[in-house]
Design an enzyme around this catalytic site. Structure first.
Site, PDB file in Angstrom:
ATOM      1  N   TYR A 163       0.826  -1.211   0.000  1.00 56.22           N
ATOM      2  CA  TYR A 163       0.000   0.000   0.000  1.00 56.22           C
ATOM      3  C   TYR A 163       0.861   1.263   0.000  1.00 56.22           C
ATOM      4  CZ  TYR A 163      -3.667   3.160   1.858  1.00 56.22           C
ATOM      5  OH  TYR A 163      -4.556   4.185   2.072  1.00 56.22           O
ATOM      6  N   LYS A 167       0.964   4.013  -2.885  1.00 55.30           N
ATOM      7  CA  LYS A 167       0.564   5.390  -2.576  1.00 55.30           C
ATOM      8  C   LYS A 167       1.692   6.375  -2.895  1.00 55.30           C
ATOM      9  CE  LYS A 167      -3.711   5.227  -1.064  1.00 55.30           C
ATOM     10  NZ  LYS A 167      -4.769   5.639  -2.029  1.00 55.30           N
TER      11      LYS A 167
HETATM   12  P1  NAI Z   1     -13.721   3.114   1.813  1.00 51.03           P
HETATM   13  O1  NAI Z   1     -13.456   1.657   1.820  1.00 51.03           O
HETATM   14  O2  NAI Z   1     -14.745   3.658   2.744  1.00 51.03           O
HETATM   15  O3  NAI Z   1     -14.093   3.588   0.345  1.00 51.03           O
HETATM   16  C1  NAI Z   1     -13.359   3.164  -0.767  1.00 51.03           C
HETATM   17  C2  NAI Z   1     -14.318   2.872  -1.886  1.00 51.03           C
HETATM   18  O4  NAI Z   1     -13.573   2.491  -3.045  1.00 51.03           O
HETATM   19  C3  NAI Z   1     -15.271   1.723  -1.586  1.00 51.03           C
HETATM   20  O5  NAI Z   1     -16.610   2.137  -1.754  1.00 51.03           O
HETATM   21  C4  NAI Z   1     -14.888   0.652  -2.591  1.00 51.03           C
HETATM   22  O6  NAI Z   1     -15.989  -0.129  -3.042  1.00 51.03           O
HETATM   23  C5  NAI Z   1     -14.290   1.463  -3.708  1.00 51.03           C
HETATM   24  N1  NAI Z   1     -13.392   0.683  -4.534  1.00 51.03           N
HETATM   25  C6  NAI Z   1     -12.442  -0.186  -4.120  1.00 51.03           C
HETATM   26  N2  NAI Z   1     -11.836  -0.736  -5.180  1.00 51.03           N
HETATM   27  C7  NAI Z   1     -12.398  -0.193  -6.284  1.00 51.03           C
HETATM   28  C8  NAI Z   1     -12.172  -0.356  -7.655  1.00 51.03           C
HETATM   29  N3  NAI Z   1     -11.260  -1.229  -8.124  1.00 51.03           N
HETATM   30  N4  NAI Z   1     -12.905   0.372  -8.527  1.00 51.03           N
HETATM   31  C9  NAI Z   1     -13.841   1.225  -8.083  1.00 51.03           C
HETATM   32  N5  NAI Z   1     -14.118   1.405  -6.769  1.00 51.03           N
HETATM   33  C10 NAI Z   1     -13.390   0.699  -5.874  1.00 51.03           C
HETATM   34  O7  NAI Z   1     -12.301   3.838   2.043  1.00 51.03           O
HETATM   35  P2  NAI Z   1     -11.890   5.349   2.399  1.00 51.03           P
HETATM   36  O8  NAI Z   1     -11.279   5.347   3.750  1.00 51.03           O
HETATM   37  O9  NAI Z   1     -12.974   6.296   2.107  1.00 51.03           O
HETATM   38  O10 NAI Z   1     -10.669   5.541   1.391  1.00 51.03           O
HETATM   39  C11 NAI Z   1     -10.711   6.352   0.246  1.00 51.03           C
HETATM   40  C12 NAI Z   1      -9.291   6.572  -0.234  1.00 51.03           C
HETATM   41  O11 NAI Z   1      -8.546   7.259   0.761  1.00 51.03           O
HETATM   42  C13 NAI Z   1      -8.529   5.285  -0.523  1.00 51.03           C
HETATM   43  O12 NAI Z   1      -7.710   5.472  -1.657  1.00 51.03           O
HETATM   44  C14 NAI Z   1      -7.661   5.114   0.712  1.00 51.03           C
HETATM   45  O13 NAI Z   1      -6.505   4.351   0.451  1.00 51.03           O
HETATM   46  C15 NAI Z   1      -7.350   6.562   1.029  1.00 51.03           C
HETATM   47  N6  NAI Z   1      -6.925   6.814   2.389  1.00 51.03           N
HETATM   48  C16 NAI Z   1      -7.806   6.696   3.415  1.00 51.03           C
HETATM   49  C17 NAI Z   1      -7.393   6.960   4.714  1.00 51.03           C
HETATM   50  C18 NAI Z   1      -8.336   6.927   5.862  1.00 51.03           C
HETATM   51  O14 NAI Z   1      -7.904   7.321   6.975  1.00 51.03           O
HETATM   52  N7  NAI Z   1      -9.596   6.506   5.677  1.00 51.03           N
HETATM   53  C19 NAI Z   1      -5.992   7.263   5.013  1.00 51.03           C
HETATM   54  C20 NAI Z   1      -5.164   7.448   3.861  1.00 51.03           C
HETATM   55  C21 NAI Z   1      -5.631   7.191   2.605  1.00 51.03           C
END
Ligand code: NAI
Length: 306
Positions: A163, A167
């Protein structure tokens, strides 16, 4: 200050069925954008798929009087997501590369699948979606792109070799596209969010999840994608109502002189000076690297063959 509006603008948010993506999609729509709500609808580990997540967000936007259309493709097929934008709204102004999954494991236990899935979603996915939008943005002479990195991507983190390296790749992609897109008014920025979501709900207690609502991250994305925003190539940490910019710092370093053969022992002897940040400077671009070498050693790395 005037309200930031996106009337007539088409915004693509990947992974918009949950967490941060949903919060972005709702707010862009509230501010007048036509939104493509992309979500594969799989698990946080990247298994399965379902239309429900994207459909629910589209329904929520429409019931509030906004405009949105769903797309259920994986970001690995980014061209289909951009096609949805062009078929329905004939433009694509903003791309929020947000879709993401986790496959955490120590490096010793990490499988090739853990590595490859993370790369396919985060790196290939952001590449495919952005690449598919790029030509249209150039023709329009307007584009705003957000890449989503992570503190793990900026600094590394135990159990996240896959990851964090993926990133970090987005950091390089975002900053390079900032350089390449600037003359066409296409600005790219990179954000490292902190947000309570299904990716973090198993780690944090309830009060932390509440304090880190995705809603606290959204204003940064809105600001960076505004028509009059000139921020380009920036890297930001954001969460829990905190907004900060990150930059790389370079120590003054030590130059021994190219007339000398430099031994490893000499380098070891001057190690504390090499690592001393007392006279550091921001390390902002390749040019600043060349300038530093020029200043310290007296050679011009910008010289070209006659
Ligand atoms: P989440 O799991 O709530 O939302 C991510 C969404 O992406 C999900 O709805 C999922 O179905 C969708 N998804 C996954 N793979 C996919 C694909 N191949 N094609 C289309 N949609 C897909 O996660 P969250 O926390 O909202 O994360 C959003 C972004 O922020 C991610 O890139 C994550 O790595 C990044 N991030 C989040 C952090 C946090 O504290 N929540 C910290 C640092 C980065």
């Amino acid at each position: 200050m005037n309200q930031i509006r996106f009337d007539g603008r088409v915004v693509v948010v990947t992974g918009a069925g949950n967490g941060l993506g949903r919060a972005y999609a709702l707010e862009f729509a509230r501010r007048g954008a036509q939104v493509v709500v992309n979500d594969l609808g799989g698990s946080g580990h990247g298994e399965g798929q379902s239309a429900t997540a994207a459909d629910l967000v589209v329904a929520q936007i429409r019931s509030a009087g906004g405009q949105a259309v769903a797309n259920y493709d994986s970001v690995e097929f980014g061209e289909r997501i951009i096609e949805t934008a062009l078929d329905n709204y004939s433009r694509v102004d903003v791309v929020i590369n947000n879709a993401g999954i986790l496959r955490d494991s120590s490096f010793a236990k990490m499988t090739d699948t853990d590595w490859q899935l993370i790369y396919r979603v985060h790196v290939d996915g952001a590449y495919k979606v952005t690449k598919a939008a790029w030509a249209t943005m150039r023709e329009q002479g307007f584009g705003r792109i957000i890449f989503t990195t992570s503190a793990a991507g900026l600094y590394g983190n135990f159990g996240q070799a896959n990851y964090s390296s993926a990133k970090s790749a987005l950091l390089g992609l975002g900053r390079t596209l900032a350089i390449e897109g600037a003359r066409n008014n296409i600005y790219s920025n990179v954000i490292a969010p902190i947000a309570g979501s299904r990716l973090t709900e198993t780690i944090w207690p309830e009060e932390v999840l509440k304090a880190t609502s995705p809603d606290y991250v959204v204003p940064l994305a809105i600001k960076l994608c505004a028509e009059d925003s000139t921020e380009n190539g920036g890297v930001f940490e954001v969460g829990a109502s905190w907004f900060a910019k990150v930059r790389t710092e370079r120590s003054k370093g030590v130059a021994f002189g190219i007339e000398n053969v430099v031994s490893a022992e000499q380098v070891a002897e001057r190690w504390s000076d090499i690592c001393d940040f007392g006279e550091s400077e921001p390390a902002e671009d390749v040019l600043s690297t060349f300038n530093a070498v020029g200043r310290m050693v007296g050679i011009d790395l910008l010289a070209t063959k006659k």
